[in-house]
Design an enzyme around this catalytic site. Structure first.
Site, PDB file in Angstrom:
ATOM      1  N   HIS A   1      53.357  36.903 -47.029  1.00 38.32           N
ATOM      2  CA  HIS A   1      52.382  37.656 -47.828  1.00 38.32           C
ATOM      3  C   HIS A   1      52.890  39.047 -48.168  1.00 38.32           C
ATOM      4  CE1 HIS A   1      49.721  34.331 -46.768  1.00 38.32           C
ATOM      5  NE2 HIS A   1      49.322  34.533 -48.002  1.00 38.32           N
TER       6      HIS A   1
ATOM      7  N   GLU B   1      46.768  22.433 -49.376  1.00 36.80           N
ATOM      8  CA  GLU B   1      47.952  23.126 -48.859  1.00 36.80           C
ATOM      9  C   GLU B   1      48.361  22.621 -47.480  1.00 36.80           C
ATOM     10  OE1 GLU B   1      47.223  27.351 -48.639  1.00 36.80           O
ATOM     11  OE2 GLU B   1      45.154  27.106 -48.029  1.00 36.80           O
TER      12      GLU B   1
ATOM     13  N   ASP C   1      51.990  27.195 -48.428  1.00 38.40           N
ATOM     14  CA  ASP C   1      51.712  26.562 -47.135  1.00 38.40           C
ATOM     15  C   ASP C   1      52.103  25.093 -47.130  1.00 38.40           C
ATOM     16  OD1 ASP C   1      50.713  28.532 -45.355  1.00 38.40           O
ATOM     17  OD2 ASP C   1      48.952  28.703 -46.622  1.00 38.40           O
TER      18      ASP C   1
ATOM     19  N   CYS D   1      48.329  27.410 -57.168  1.00 36.42           N
ATOM     20  CA  CYS D   1      48.316  28.865 -57.022  1.00 36.42           C
ATOM     21  C   CYS D   1      49.381  29.349 -56.045  1.00 36.42           C
ATOM     22  CB  CYS D   1      46.933  29.352 -56.619  1.00 36.42           C
ATOM     23  SG  CYS D   1      46.387  28.621 -55.075  1.00 36.42           S
TER      24      CYS D   1
HETATM   25  C1  PEP Z   1      49.545  28.973 -50.717  1.00 35.97           C
HETATM   26  O1  PEP Z   1      49.584  28.673 -49.519  1.00 35.97           O
HETATM   27  O2  PEP Z   1      50.307  28.475 -51.573  1.00 35.97           O
HETATM   28  C2  PEP Z   1      48.592  29.978 -51.194  1.00 35.97           C
HETATM   29  C3  PEP Z   1      48.440  30.225 -52.471  1.00 35.97           C
HETATM   30  O3  PEP Z   1      47.899  30.682 -50.256  1.00 35.97           O
HETATM   31  P1  PEP Z   1      48.544  31.861 -49.392  1.00 35.97           P
HETATM   32  O4  PEP Z   1      49.894  32.208 -49.962  1.00 35.97           O
HETATM   33  O5  PEP Z   1      47.610  33.010 -49.459  1.00 35.97           O
HETATM   34  O6  PEP Z   1      48.628  31.255 -48.031  1.00 35.97           O
HETATM   35 MG    MG Z   2      47.978  29.257 -48.269  1.00 34.10          MG
END
Ligand code: PEP
Ligand code: MG
Length: 579
Positions: free
Chosen positions: A190, A432, A456, A503
């Site tokens: 992140h 995910e 994920d 996403c």
């Molecule tokens: C993902 O896991 O692809 C996602 C969009 O969520 P995050 O990156 O916040 O875990």
């Molecule tokens: Mg995620």
């Protein structure tokens, strides 16, 4: 000149002087009422006990490794922690000043430290370092890790750190950070995602950057390719300046696409939307021509603070995003705390495998009183725009049903209160976790859409921790297992009449665009800076070409082969972007 190679985390080139980032503690001040004093005393007791445990643990390890004598050095720390008069002084301070316990604790201890450093008593002077260490340890336990170096930067610098938490990265946008580089981390940590959102070039996973870069050295960071150069020679600087100008020129040209539709030459269109972490990223969303928000990561409302965000505060944040997007869709993801995003007020216990632990929807279902506040805020804001909502990390049907039950209950509660809400409100599930991808036919009956979270999904399906630089080479978005899971989710989603979006970071990788479009993905949601690139690729081909890419890719056997094929195809289609 020293050249280091790391993992490209956020694109762009920056040049400047290095600032080595070391953790410091920020102590926020907050007034408290009489009624809150007992709870603050309790927090103090808990922090003292926790610190005592930590120090005993260090002593035990030292005793085993270096002998009892070394371990006894820490006895002085324990004496400070057990000092009754210090405790009483803090409690008296709480009652007379009505401020939070970390502020009082810090003031009292700093006062003692000052007195110690002035005394002629050698024994007391020698204890200064011990008391200072205890001060930091207790404060860290009271606060969770917080820093304030980022708040006080006066020059434009390149930050060099062992690690930066997403909450530290979130503080950066207000400050003079040209770029950052870290020893640890992976492409979809992140921290990396945040850097991309803030448009700060970044390279992570450099292993020894903090050892090899000294304070004030001149350096170049190439966040597009993962290169870091320390004390570069003049010809290298010139080459990068040229490259920087070329990249800026390409970006300027791509921005011309901003208002054109995201469709193929034969008018097959898809939705390109943006991921945001904070409401103040909206200008970038609009500047890059996104059609709405495909992922609003709400956990950043919970970070960098001591208390929980109230319903009103969340309502204001969601309402403002909904209104500013003027009727375009905004998908709010319910909180995804845990993993690499922790928050201090809840004092989440540390876990061996936080990404597979008490995280996201698991946390929300275990703490419905916190979850309900968020759901209320989202539903109340729904009247102000085109809001949708999705749950992170669904791994079974029961979990999804339970979340929906709470959601329905909250909606009824608001209805009874007479609160206005949108009549039509879509609810989706993030796909995910491999178990969700494999049972998406069952999940489809409970939701209006799926959004594939590849960050994920890849780490769980391939068993590769997304923030561990040592195994980053195994983190392969093109692995056939991942492609099969994605294809299945899209097909099953469509046959259940759902729209399917993505996403995760993969949605913003131009190299993946044709494949995903050929598979039938309806919505691509990514960091705003990636959108023009993706749109350019989409607008360069016919839809049948994208479908033929899928057919060819599905005959390949390894992630490397797929990557090579997709890279070559992209080069052929948009040669100017891939030099
Ligand atoms: C993902 O896991 O692809 C996602 C969009 O969520 P995050 O990156 O916040 O875990
Ligand atoms: Mg995620």
């Amino acid at each position: 000149m020293i050249a280091l190679k790391g993992i490209p985390a956020a694109p762009g080139i920056a040049m400047g002087k290095a600032l080595l980032f070391r953790e410091e503690l920020l102590v926020p001040k907050r007034s408290i009422s009489d009624g809150e004093i007992p709870a603050e005393v309790l927090r103090l007791e808990e922090a003292l006990i926790q610190t005592r445990h930590q120090i005993s643990g260090i002593q035990k390890r030292l005793a085993e490794e270096l002998g009892q004598e070394q371990a006894e050095i820490f006895n002085a720390h324990l004496l400070v922690l057990e000092d009754q008069s210090l405790r009483e002084e803090i409690i008296t301070g709480l009652k007379s000043q009505h401020l939070n316990v970390e502020t009082i604790f810090n003031e009292v201890v700093l006062r003692h430290l000052k007195a110690f450093s002035r005394t002629n008593d050698e024994y007391l002077r020698e204890r200064t370092a011990d008391v200072e260490d205890v001060r930091k340890r207790v404060l860290r336990n009271l606060l969770g890790k917080q820093t304030d170096v980022l708040e006080r930067l006066s020059q434009r610098v390149i930050l060099v750190a062992r690690d930066l938490s997403p909450s530290e990265t979130a503080l950066m946008h207000r400050h003079n950070i040209l770029a950052f580089v870290t020893d640890v981390g992976g492409r979809t940590s992140h921290t990396a995602i945040m850097a991309k959102s803030l448009e700060i070039p970044a390279v992570v996973g450099l292993v020894s950057a903090t050892k090899r870069i000294s304070e004030g050295s001149f350096m170049i960071v190439d966040g597009t390719h993962g290169d870091v150069l320390i004390d570069p020679d003049p010809s290298t600087v010139e080459r990068y300046e040229l490259e920087h100008r070329r990249a800026q020129e390409i970006n300027r040209q791509l921005l011309h696409l901003k208002d054109l539709p995201a469709e193929t030459l034969d008018h097959h269109s898809v939705t390109l939307s943006a991921n945001i972490e904070l409401p103040d990223e909206l200008p970038s969303v609009i500047a890059h021509g996104a059609h709405g928000i495909g992922l609003f990561r709400t956990e950043f409302l919970y970070l960098n603070r001591l208390d929980l965000p109230t319903e009103e505060e969340q309502y204001d944040a969601y309402r403002s995003v909904a209104e500013r997007l003027k009727g375009q869709p905004v998908v709010i993801r319910t909180m995804d705390l845990g993993g690499d995003k922790f928050l201090s007020p809840l004092q989440l216990p540390s876990e061996m495998n936080p990404f597979m632990g008490w995280r996201a929807i698991r946390f929300s279902l275990a703490r419905p009183e916190i979850f309900r506040v968020q759901l209320r805020a989202i539903l109340r804001a729904s009247i102000h725009g085109n809001l949708k909502m999705m749950y992170p990390m669904i791994s079974s049907l029961e979990e999804l049903q339970r979340a929906n039950e709470i959601f329905r209950d909250v909606r009824e509660e608001l209805s009874r209160e007479g609160a206005p809400m949108a009549e039509r409100f879509e609810v989706g599930a993030m796909i995910e976790v491999p178990s969700a991808a494999l049972t998406c036919d069952l999940l489809a009956k409970e939701v209006d859409f799926f959004s594939i979270g590849t960050n994920d999904l890849i780490q769980y399906a391939l068993a590769v921790d997304r923030v561990n630089e040592k195994i980053a080479y195994l983190y392969e978005p093109t692995h056939p297992a991942i492609l099969r899971l994605i294809q299945r989710v899209i097909e099953v989603g469509h046959s259940a009449n759902l729209w399917v979006g993505m996403c995760g970071e993969m949605a913003g990788e131009p190299v993946m665009t044709l494949l995903l479009m050929g598979m039938g993905l309806d919505e691509f949601s990514t960091s705003p800076v990636q959108l023009p690139l993706v749109k350019r690729v989409i607008r360069s081909v016919e839809h049948s070409f994208a479908r033929s890419v899928v057919e060819q890719v599905l005959t390949l056997k390894t992630g490397k082969e797929v990557e090579a094929f997709l890279t070559a195809t992209l080069k052929q289609i948009v040669p100017d972007l891939t030099e």
